[in-house]
Scaffold this active site. Structure first.
Site, PDB file in Angstrom:
ATOM      1  N   GLY A  59       0.841  -1.189   0.000  1.00 50.18           N
ATOM      2  CA  GLY A  59       0.000   0.000   0.000  1.00 50.18           C
ATOM      3  C   GLY A  59       0.873   1.235   0.000  1.00 50.18           C
ATOM      4  N   TYR A  60       0.336   2.305  -0.558  1.00 46.18           N
ATOM      5  CA  TYR A  60       1.099   3.542  -0.717  1.00 46.18           C
ATOM      6  C   TYR A  60       0.610   4.609   0.248  1.00 46.18           C
ATOM      7  CZ  TYR A  60       3.460   1.612  -4.675  1.00 46.18           C
ATOM      8  OH  TYR A  60       4.270   0.836  -5.457  1.00 46.18           O
ATOM      9  N   LEU A  61       1.564   5.215   0.948  1.00 53.98           N
ATOM     10  CA  LEU A  61       1.262   6.355   1.797  1.00 53.98           C
ATOM     11  C   LEU A  61       1.180   7.613   0.953  1.00 53.98           C
ATOM     12  CD1 LEU A  61       3.645   5.372   4.690  1.00 53.98           C
ATOM     13  CD2 LEU A  61       1.154   5.238   4.670  1.00 53.98           C
TER      14      LEU A  61
END
Length: 155
Positions: free
Chosen positions: A29-31
């Site tokens: 997942g990407y912040l």
């Protein structure tokens, strides 16, 4: 400074399956994922990493990877990621002197199969596998950070 030098190819057939050395399920997942900066959390089995990638110059970009506790990664993905997650199986496939990463995507990117080879320099020679098709190293649509925003199913 850490630099990732990588070439990326579409996979044109299933000949790679007999050459698999290992496989793992990856969830990432990407912040943040914006031009010039991507910060992600990746879980691969019981291992988790925080990864920061800078902008691309040619086929090179700055990359910093640090192992983090699995529980922290799970919590970050559950509570802090922006958008959906990347879900894929990564196969390690040897060809010549290089161990390739071959990613079979699931979820919103189902049907996409991409292989990457990391190099020591942009002009390093390598053996091209018979299963490697079109090179997409310069096509930003194939970056995982972009597949979150514009999944393969919508192309």
């Amino acid at each position: 400074m850490a630099v990732e030098i990588e070439r990326k190819f579409l996979v044109s057939n299933d000949c790679w399956k007999s050459q698999v050395e290992s496989e793992s399920v990856l969830v990432q997942g990407y912040l943040t994922a914006q031009p010039g900066l991507a910060i992600r959390v990746r879980i691969a089995g019981d291992r988790a990493e925080l990864n920061i990638k800078g902008g691309t110059s040619g086929i090179s970009r700055r990359e910093y990877e640090h192992q983090i506790p699995l529980a922290d990664a799970q919590e970050i993905i559950a509570n802090l990621v922006s958008g959906s997650v990347i879900d894929k199986i990564r196969y390690k496939v040897r060809c010549g002197e290089h161990l390739w990463d071959l990613d079979l995507f699931h979820g919103d990117n189902e049907g996409l199969v991409v292989a990457e080879v990391e190099l020591a320099s942009e002009d390093e020679a390598f053996t091209m596998p018979e299963w490697a098709g079109e090179e997409v190293s310069h096509d930003h649509r194939y970056y995982n950070a972009n597949l979150i925003k514009h999944p393969y199913r919508d192309w």
